[in-house]
Scaffold this motif. Structure first.
Motif, PDB file in Angstrom:
ATOM      1  N   THR A  27       0.839  -1.191   0.000  1.00 20.34           N
ATOM      2  CA  THR A  27       0.000   0.000   0.000  1.00 20.34           C
ATOM      3  C   THR A  27       0.876   1.244   0.000  1.00 20.34           C
ATOM      4  OG1 THR A  27      -1.720  -1.167   1.230  1.00 20.34           O
ATOM      5  CG2 THR A  27      -1.836   1.245   1.163  1.00 20.34           C
ATOM      6  N   PHE A  28       0.882   1.938  -1.135  1.00 21.92           N
ATOM      7  CA  PHE A  28       1.842   3.027  -1.348  1.00 21.92           C
ATOM      8  C   PHE A  28       1.675   4.155  -0.346  1.00 21.92           C
ATOM      9  CE2 PHE A  28       4.864   5.345  -3.792  1.00 21.92           C
ATOM     10  CZ  PHE A  28       4.438   6.653  -3.840  1.00 21.92           C
ATOM     11  N   SER A  29       0.458   4.449   0.018  1.00 14.65           N
ATOM     12  CA  SER A  29       0.204   5.617   0.860  1.00 14.65           C
ATOM     13  C   SER A  29       0.554   5.392   2.322  1.00 14.65           C
ATOM     14  CB  SER A  29      -1.264   6.025   0.737  1.00 14.65           C
ATOM     15  OG  SER A  29      -2.107   4.953   1.128  1.00 14.65           O
ATOM     16  N   SER A  30       1.098   4.247   2.667  1.00 16.90           N
ATOM     17  CA  SER A  30       1.356   3.941   4.071  1.00 16.90           C
ATOM     18  C   SER A  30       2.798   4.192   4.500  1.00 16.90           C
ATOM     19  CB  SER A  30       1.021   2.477   4.367  1.00 16.90           C
ATOM     20  OG  SER A  30       1.886   1.610   3.662  1.00 16.90           O
ATOM     21  N   TYR A  31       3.714   4.431   3.567  1.00 14.90           N
ATOM     22  CA  TYR A  31       5.118   4.550   3.932  1.00 14.90           C
ATOM     23  C   TYR A  31       5.779   5.776   3.317  1.00 14.90           C
ATOM     24  CZ  TYR A  31       5.447   1.994  -0.523  1.00 14.90           C
ATOM     25  OH  TYR A  31       5.302   1.580  -1.821  1.00 14.90           O
ATOM     26  N   SER A  32       6.889   6.147   3.926  1.00 14.79           N
ATOM     27  CA  SER A  32       7.677   7.259   3.400  1.00 14.79           C
ATOM     28  C   SER A  32       8.615   6.757   2.308  1.00 14.79           C
ATOM     29  CB  SER A  32       8.479   7.906   4.518  1.00 14.79           C
ATOM     30  OG  SER A  32       9.456   7.006   5.006  1.00 14.79           O
ATOM     31  N   LEU A  33       9.194   7.688   1.571  1.00 14.01           N
ATOM     32  CA  LEU A  33      10.183   7.354   0.545  1.00 14.01           C
ATOM     33  C   LEU A  33      11.300   8.379   0.564  1.00 14.01           C
ATOM     34  CD1 LEU A  33       7.189   6.744  -1.170  1.00 14.01           C
ATOM     35  CD2 LEU A  33       8.945   5.566  -2.480  1.00 14.01           C
ATOM     36  N   GLY A  34      12.469   7.904   0.203  1.00 12.16           N
ATOM     37  CA  GLY A  34      13.603   8.801   0.109  1.00 12.16           C
ATOM     38  C   GLY A  34      14.269   8.695  -1.246  1.00 12.16           C
ATOM     39  N   TRP A  35      14.880   9.801  -1.649  1.00 10.81           N
ATOM     40  CA  TRP A  35      15.746   9.808  -2.828  1.00 10.81           C
ATOM     41  C   TRP A  35      17.181   9.974  -2.321  1.00 10.81           C
ATOM     42  CZ3 TRP A  35      14.902   8.559  -7.730  1.00 10.81           C
ATOM     43  CH2 TRP A  35      13.600   8.639  -8.255  1.00 10.81           C
ATOM     44  N   ASN A  53       2.164  10.780   3.855  1.00 15.88           N
ATOM     45  CA  ASN A  53       1.075  11.583   3.275  1.00 15.88           C
ATOM     46  C   ASN A  53       1.571  12.870   2.635  1.00 15.88           C
ATOM     47  OD1 ASN A  53       1.841  13.000   5.528  1.00 15.88           O
ATOM     48  ND2 ASN A  53      -0.219  13.243   6.350  1.00 15.88           N
ATOM     49  N   GLY A  54       2.873  13.014   2.553  1.00 15.82           N
ATOM     50  CA  GLY A  54       3.433  14.228   1.968  1.00 15.82           C
ATOM     51  C   GLY A  54       3.473  15.399   2.920  1.00 15.82           C
ATOM     52  N   GLY A  55       3.071  15.188   4.156  1.00 19.71           N
ATOM     53  CA  GLY A  55       3.004  16.290   5.104  1.00 19.71           C
ATOM     54  C   GLY A  55       4.348  16.758   5.615  1.00 19.71           C
ATOM     55  N   SER A  56       5.331  15.889   5.552  1.00 21.36           N
ATOM     56  CA  SER A  56       6.687  16.251   5.980  1.00 21.36           C
ATOM     57  C   SER A  56       7.667  15.927   4.866  1.00 21.36           C
ATOM     58  CB  SER A  56       7.084  15.471   7.225  1.00 21.36           C
ATOM     59  OG  SER A  56       6.265  15.811   8.313  1.00 21.36           O
ATOM     60  N   GLY A 100      10.506  -1.841   7.494  1.00 19.69           N
ATOM     61  CA  GLY A 100       9.201  -1.943   8.112  1.00 19.69           C
ATOM     62  C   GLY A 100       8.144  -1.057   7.480  1.00 19.69           C
ATOM     63  N   TYR A 101       8.446  -0.492   6.337  1.00 22.53           N
ATOM     64  CA  TYR A 101       7.512   0.394   5.629  1.00 22.53           C
ATOM     65  C   TYR A 101       7.064   1.537   6.539  1.00 22.53           C
ATOM     66  CZ  TYR A 101       7.368  -3.742   2.688  1.00 22.53           C
ATOM     67  OH  TYR A 101       7.723  -4.818   1.911  1.00 22.53           O
ATOM     68  N   SER A 102       8.039   2.114   7.210  1.00 20.09           N
ATOM     69  CA  SER A 102       7.733   3.180   8.159  1.00 20.09           C
ATOM     70  C   SER A 102       7.151   4.401   7.454  1.00 20.09           C
ATOM     71  CB  SER A 102       8.993   3.584   8.913  1.00 20.09           C
ATOM     72  OG  SER A 102       8.744   4.706   9.723  1.00 20.09           O
ATOM     73  N   PRO A 103       6.224   5.100   8.097  1.00 24.66           N
ATOM     74  CA  PRO A 103       5.686   6.341   7.531  1.00 24.66           C
ATOM     75  C   PRO A 103       6.589   7.548   7.806  1.00 24.66           C
ATOM     76  CG  PRO A 103       4.574   5.842   9.575  1.00 24.66           C
ATOM     77  CD  PRO A 103       5.500   4.694   9.312  1.00 24.66           C
ATOM     78  N   LEU A 104       7.660   7.312   8.579  1.00 23.27           N
ATOM     79  CA  LEU A 104       8.516   8.410   9.007  1.00 23.27           C
ATOM     80  C   LEU A 104       9.713   8.574   8.077  1.00 23.27           C
ATOM     81  CD1 LEU A 104       8.522   7.612  12.825  1.00 23.27           C
ATOM     82  CD2 LEU A 104       6.951   9.087  11.546  1.00 23.27           C
TER      83      LEU A 104
END
Length: 125
Positions: A27-35, A53-56, A100-104
């Motif tokens: 579920t894409f909307s559940s985790y953060s991503l980095g470049w 959620n793009g909030g941070s 862990g597919y963290s949202p942070l």
């Protein structure tokens, strides 16, 4: 999760590129991503990251004001808009998902378990 990065290429100094990272398998909307990026002979460094959620967002000092990270959860894609490119931006760019597919957001690449294949950005002077 599987990550597919694209959009790299050769550009002149001052030019722009937009990188994309398409994700699948979770579920894409559940985790953060980095470049991240890695230049020859240098360590891999976090360039930008975005929360679930793009909030941070986070930007390395070297790219602040020039790069913008965004995500479209409906398309399972995260973008990195790169403007005013400099020769020192030359590197292989990777998208990654935290353990862990963290949202942070995490700055340390060791916190990321899932990596795309990388896309090469070359900026000529």
């Amino acid at each position: 999760v599987q990550l597919q990065a694209s959009g790299g290429g050769l550009v002149q100094s001052g030019g722009s590129l937009r990188l994309s990272c398409a994700a699948s398998g979770r579920t894409f909307s559940s985790y953060s991503l980095g470049w991240f990026r890695q230049a020859p002979g240098k360590e891999r460094e976090l360039v930008a990251a975005i929360s679930w959620n793009g909030g941070s967002t986070y930007y390395a000092d070297s790219v602040k004001g020039r790069f913008t990270i965004s995500r479209e959860n409906a398309k399972n894609t995260v973008f990195l808009q790169m403007n005013s490119l400099k020769p020192e931006d030359t590197a292989v760019y990777y998208c990654a998902v935290p353990r862990g597919y963290s949202p942070l957001i995490y700055r340390d690449p060791r916190e990321y378990d899932y990596w795309g294949q990388g896309t090469l950005v070359t900026v000529s002077s």
